[in-house]
Each structure stands twice: as C-alpha cells, then as structure tokens.
Design an enzyme around this catalytic site. Structure first.
Site, PDB file in Angstrom:
ATOM      1  N   SER A  20      66.592  17.661  67.889  1.00  0.00           N
ATOM      2  CA  SER A  20      66.802  16.486  68.705  1.00  0.00           C
ATOM      3  C   SER A  20      65.546  15.853  68.948  1.00  0.00           C
ATOM      4  CB  SER A  20      67.471  16.887  70.025  1.00  0.00           C
ATOM      5  OG  SER A  20      67.730  15.640  70.743  1.00  0.00           O
ATOM      6  N   ASP A  36      77.414  13.832  64.770  1.00  0.00           N
ATOM      7  CA  ASP A  36      76.578  13.884  65.901  1.00  0.00           C
ATOM      8  C   ASP A  36      76.671  12.515  66.720  1.00  0.00           C
ATOM      9  OD1 ASP A  36      74.497  13.618  67.713  1.00  0.00           O
ATOM     10  OD2 ASP A  36      73.120  14.698  66.416  1.00  0.00           O
ATOM     11  N   HIS A  81      76.054  17.172  68.059  1.00  0.00           N
ATOM     12  CA  HIS A  81      74.519  17.167  68.123  1.00  0.00           C
ATOM     13  C   HIS A  81      74.162  18.581  68.247  1.00  0.00           C
ATOM     14  CE1 HIS A  81      70.696  15.575  68.706  1.00  0.00           C
ATOM     15  NE2 HIS A  81      70.414  16.320  69.856  1.00  0.00           N
TER      16      HIS A  81
END
Length: 716
Positions: free
Chosen positions: A586, A661, A693
């Site tokens: 991320s 995602d 995600h």
C-alpha cells in the site's frame, strides 16, 4: 552393559532435545491464513464486563471471575442457552465467545447466531427477546431493543416486537443509507448512531450519483461482468452527505439543516445525554477549517457553532465529543491544537465554552477509554511513558493530575468496567508474549489471571532488537526494529531487507512482543536475512509536526529518513551493502518503488504490493488532506508521481496487486507498467484475481511465499 545402555539413552535423549530445539517455522504456522497459525499465537482469554463483574466467555460456558482471587464460577452453559433459545439446528448457538452483558444490574446476556439476536435472562431461564437478522450494518440499542440495519441498500429498523419499519425507499448503489461515508476517513466506521436512551436514530445518507465509476470487473462469471465502484479521485467531484434523525416514537424523519453539503465533510456524530441535541464536526474540503456544530434533534435546525479550529495545513477530527457522566453540561473533546493530541473540557453553560486543557505534554492521548464517575476521573491510553509504548492512566478532571494504572512497560489494551472502577489489561512486552491483569483504577493493584507461555518455545527464534537513529533533519529520533537469524554471526555478511510502510496513521515499531514484528520477518530471518524496519517522519503517535512534515510532498521526507536507515545499515559490518532489498504494501508499496527508482544503485531487489503510483488516482479525502488537489499543487503531484521514475528502475522489482482492489485501484500499477514498457525497464507483475487491497485467507500464505521466493531468487 548397563552403563553402555545408559550412555545410549543419554545420547538419544540429547539428540531428541537438540531436534526439539531446532524446529523450523513454516508460513502455515506464521501467517494468519496458515493452517497451523493458532498454535504459534500466545494463549489468550475471551473476557467481557458485566457491570463491574469480569466474565470469561468460552465455547461451552460463561463464568464470572473473582477479581481478588481469580476463582471462577459458572454463570451458564452453552446447553443452558440452547435449551432456552429454541433456535432450529441451523441457527443454534455453537459457542459463547460473543456473549455481551449489556445491563450491569440484570442477569441478562445478549447473544447472536447467524440469523437471530437474542436477550436471555439466565437466572430466570427466560428468552426475553429474539430479533431476526437479515441485513447488514446492524446497530442494536440496548435501551429500546430496536435494531437498525441496511438491506437492499435501504435503511430499516426492527422494533422489539420484531416488526419492521422502512426508513428509506430510494437506496441504491448511488444513494447510500446507514453506512460509513467519506470512505472511512475522519474516524468514521459506521453510519447509524442511537441516542442514549434509544428513542432516536441519527444516520448518514450519502448521494454519490455524481461520483465517477471505477470499472471493476468480476472475472469469475461465464462472461466477465462489469461491477463499477464509486471512487472519487483527488481533485474530482466528490459525494454529498446529509444526516437524518429518525424518531422512534412518532415515526418521523428530519434532516439536519446543514446547508449545501457540496465539498463538505460531516463526522463524529454525538448525542447530548437528554437526546435533544446532536453534535457534529464539519470540515471544509481543504480540511483546514473544522467546526463543531450543534443541532436541535427535534427540528433539525442549527443551534450554534460552538468551537472552531483551523490550521495552515490540515485539521483532522477523529473522535466525537463525550459528555461527563456526572455533569451533563460538560463534555470532553480531543485536539492536536497544541501540537499533540490531548483532552479538552468544554462547558456548554458558558457562551465561549470556557475551554480548559486537561492533558498536555510532548506525547499523545491515544484513546479515551471512559470515566470513573465515583472519583471524577477520565481513563485514557497514552504514550507518555515512551513513544513506542501504550499505557493506561487516569486523569483527574478537577486538577488534571495523572496516575499510571498499569506497570509502565509494554503495550496495553485496557477494557473499562461500566463504573470505570476496574480494567482488565491485556498486554505484552518485547519479551512477554501476553499477560492479562485485572486492576482497580483508583487503587492500582493487579491480579494476574493469565501469563501466556511462549508459543515459540522449541523453535529457532530470531533475535529481535530495537533502537533509535536520527531522522534526516538531524534532531528527531526515529525508532527501528531489527530481526536477525537465530544463529546470527557478526563476522558474516547478510542480505538485508528493509520492510517499509511509512505513511500516516500507522506505525511498525512498538513495545509489544518481539517489538511488534510481523511474522514474515521471522520467516525471512529463518532463511538467513537481516530485516530492518524504521518508522519515519509522517507516521503516527508522534505529534502534529512529526506527521505534517510530509504535507504536499508525500514520500519525499519519508525517503530521506529511510535512507538514514540505510546509512545505519551500511555502518554495520554484517550487512552486505551489495544485497539490500526493500518490501512494502500500500503506502509501503509506494515507498518501495520510490526508493528503488530514486536510489537505483542502493536497492537490488524490491517487492511492492498494492502500490500507489500517482496521488491523482487516490481518493479525495485522504489524497487532498496530505497533497491538496492536483489543481492547487501541480508541482507536488508531479514530484511525487512514480510515472516519471519508470526509466530509473535498475534492480529487480516485483509488483503485486489484488485484481479487484477498491482502495488502491489497479490503474496505479498498470499505468506504471505502461511507462516501464515505454522506457524499456522490466518490472515483474503478479495479480490475485478477485482479491481486494489485502489478500484474504490462505491466499495470504501464497502471497508471502511468493514475496519470499523473489528475494531468494534475486537477492540471495
């Protein structure tokens, strides 16, 4: 002969013992999705409060724990509950872990199975309430026994007589009721808010019809299906939110008269104790002007703007106001207005609020746990003892004096009894897997009810350590964690991997067991790597200036701090400077690619998961808070974009993403790959179909094996 046999037995026993001390970890044991993960997690207790009585909730029974001796007495069994609830075999209660005791003075337990919510009086052996569960986002009022929920995109209430009231009819993918809004920013995690006595319900209504669709695709249908997701990107049109108030007594709904909701955020909804007033923080789209506003819950009309806070960067309200239980005219709010998150007392009887600061210092209040009404104290968690600790304190409302409740070490999760006079304290320290104590908040004296054994006993356990280095500014202390192989030899050279996150509202290093090390780090250390983790400026729990240093230039200060970590690693004789890798997910994926392309001669291998590539493709609330809009900060967006860095890629880079995602949409990594193709650079790419995600379940084991193998192939 006997001596010979004895010698053989001793040799065999020594061999067995040596073998027992050399078990190797697998990802099935270390990763949360692994088949044997539970056996390597420290033992715990499932506990909850029934007033001031501490209750243990287990599969087959619930028992009350004597807070002086630790002795347990069974309250009821699973079979007792099964005989009282009368649910069919498909809905029958199968465990009591989720038992809740909502009434301090009643022998009543609340339980849920897949289809029903129930209240049972175990002493009278009566089923008091059974409500059908058939929706999402459930919110139950223990006072009125009414339950709000969302079904087919509309908001409903099921009353205690199991009758249904429909509050909306136009709910859809574009008109969202009773759910979290503003993409879970500003401390928002739900969309319904019962008044203290359960007579009224405040709820969010979000109109996102004007927001662009992101074209998610379901590939598991015979012909792949289009499943668009509303995704407001930085600088683009955002949604509009309003707040409704439903009155249970007369069935009416009124909306708060907030004015035009365009480019405004409404958050941290709270009720006055008498249910007559609703309070809400209102924030402009620039997120630098925050106002606490009160509304009449009967008419929806605005009463007053009672507090305002501005900042030249951003203000971020994360917590609702909380009224003092012994004085309904005073409430506590949290703010970073002096540079650190602290508590302030507001007097509603005064025209100016007569705001008084209750806590202060170069540390942050991490959580307001509740109140001890008898002694008129607030119970909080803070990192006053150390920036990497979380400890429990009381704060005297009258004079602001603080008293430490716990042992002053480690990382503590404290849970307050209904009166506020007791906590049960679930904590760990770097060398303590888990302890659970029960403690009085007024006369701290602890009874230990669990000291967990080391579940890693018998395994080759890495060497965990922590320390500080100076940030790139030369003055700020940054905390790091280092993980070394169990058989570490300082005379050898080790390949070294930096694990990084680096973004706001997160940290990696604290005083939990093994300094909060991730299980994958153990797996890597077992394979002969040194792993290094540094919390750079911009991460959480260090104060406003520490966090805001990244404003309008995400990734830049963070990289400089991480490179100070690299300098530190290069000073160590056992770190192989030619074999340094980096991995993150991320924001950490963004940092991974940033480091590899800005310092291509330093990092030989990288694995970037779910990476942000260009902040103009990230969501409005988060992206604009830290970067402003692309229109207002074109230089910052250009500087921080990784698209222009594609040609600088030199080492081996693997990019991994979930195909579906909805947080960091696939446009990020796909666009970077397109730029790499143009530039003639060659990252590797792997996708998890259908995954969001973060990888779920056993796919997480596959993911971490893949990450590990990439370093094995190219760094070792």
């Amino acid at each position: 002969m006997r001596n010979g046999i004895a010698t053989i037995i001793l040799i065999m026993m020594a061999t067995i013992n040596a073998t027992a001390q050399n078990k190797k970890f697998t990802l099935e044991e270390l990763n949360f999705g692994g088949k044997n993960y539970r056996q390597t997690v420290p033992e715990t207790r499932y506990l909850t409060w029934w007033g001031d009585e501490l209750v243990r909730t287990e599969t087959e029974y619930c028992s009350v724990i004597d807070k002086k001796t630790g002795a347990e007495k069974t309250l009821f069994s699973l079979s007792d509950i099964q005989s009282l609830t009368g649910s069919d075999s498909h809905n029958q209660m199968r465990h009591l872990y989720n038992a809740v005791f909502p009434y301090p003075d009643k022998t009543v337990v609340m339980l849920m199975n897949g289809k029903e919510r129930m209240l049972v009086d175990w002493e009278k052996k009566e089923l008091l309430l059974k409500l059908n569960r058939e929706g999402e986002a459930e919110d139950f009022s223990v006072e009125s026994h009414a339950m709000a929920y969302v079904k087919d995109d509309n908001l409903f209430i099921r009353t205690k007589d199991n009758k249904t009231r429909q509050l909306s009819t136009d709910g859809s993918r574009e008109i969202v009721y009773g759910q979290s809004v503003h993409r879970d920013e500003f401390g928002i995690s739900k969309g319904t808010f019962w008044s203290p006595k359960g007579n009224k319900l405040a709820f969010y209504r979000m109109d996102q019809s004007m927001v662009s669709d992101y074209p998610q695709v379901d590939i598991f249908k015979r012909t792949a299906g289009y499943e668009p997701d509303k995704y407001p990107m930085a600088g683009e049109t955002s949604h509009k939110v309003s707040v409704g108030i439903y009155n249970l007594s007369d069935g009416t709904t009124r909306y708060l008269e907030t004015g035009d909701p365009t480019d405004r955020y409404f958050t941290n909804i709270a009720w006055s104790p008498d249910e007559m007033t609703v309070y809400m923080f209102e924030l402009n789209r620039d997120q630098n002007d925050c106002r606490l506003v009160s509304y009449d819950a009967e008419t929806g009309k605005k009463i007053a703007e009672i507090y305002r806070e501005t900042d030249n960067k951003y203000v971020e309200p994360l917590h609702p106001i909380v009224f003092l239980p012994w004085d309904s005219s005073m409430f506590v709010f949290q703010s970073q207005r002096d540079g650190y998150n602290h508590l302030y007392l507001f007097d509603t009887k005064k025209s100016d609020g007569n705001i008084r600061q209750l806590t202060s210092g170069e540390w942050v209040v991490m959580e307001l746990l509740g109140f001890d009404a008898k002694t008129k104290k607030i119970v909080i968690s803070s990192n006053e003892c150390s920036p990497i600790q979380k400890n429990t304190w009381t704060v005297d409302v009258k004079n602001g004096k603080r008293a430490l409740i716990d042992n002053g070490h480690g990382w503590h999760y404290s849970y307050l009894s209904s009166s506020g006079q007791w906590i049960y304290d679930n904590f760990s320290e770097p060398d303590v897997p888990r302890k659970i104590d029960v403690t009085s908040t007024s006369k701290p004296k602890s009874l230990n009810i669990l000291t967990a054994a080391n579940p890693w006993e018998g395994y080759d356990t890495p060497i965990f350590s922590s320390g500080t280095i100076k940030a790139a500014d030369g003055t700020t202390d940054l905390y790091y964690r280092m993980v070394k192989p169990h058989d570490f030899d300082e005379t050898k050279k080790y390949p070294t991997v930096i694990y990084v996150y680096g973004g706001p509202h997160a940290h990696n290093v604290d005083a939990r067991w093994h300094y909060c090390s991730r299980s994958w780090e153990t797996y890597m250390a077992e394979k002969g790597y040194v792993v290094f983790i540094l919390d750079n400026r911009g991460s959480e729990n260090r104060g406003r200036d520490f966090e805001q240093v990244t404003f309008r230039q995400l990734g830049q200060k963070e990289m400089k701090d991480q490179m100070k970590g690299v300098d530190f690693l290069k000073s160590l004789p056992y770190v192989d400077q030619d074999r340094i890798g980096v991995h993150g997910w991320s924001y950490g994926g963004y940092m991974t690619i940033s480091l590899m392309t800005n310092y291509p001669d330093v990092f030989k291998v990288g694995v970037a998961g779910g990476p942000v590539i260009d902040w103009k493709w990230y969501e409005v609330m988060y992206g604009e808070r830290y970067m402003d809009t692309p229109q207002a900060n074109p230089e910052g967006y250009a500087k921080t974009s990784l698209l222009r860095q594609a040609a600088n890629l030199k080492g081996k880079l693997q990019i991994i993403t979930g195909y579906n995602d909805k947080t960091v949409v696939p446009q990020h990594c796909l666009s970077f790959i397109a730029e790499c193709i143009k530039a003639g650079t060659h990252p590797d790419f792997f996708v998890y179909p259908g995954e969001p995600h973060n990888m779920r379940g056993h796919q997480s084991v596959h993911l971490h094996e893949r990450i590990t193998q990439y370093f094995e192939d190219y760094l070792k």
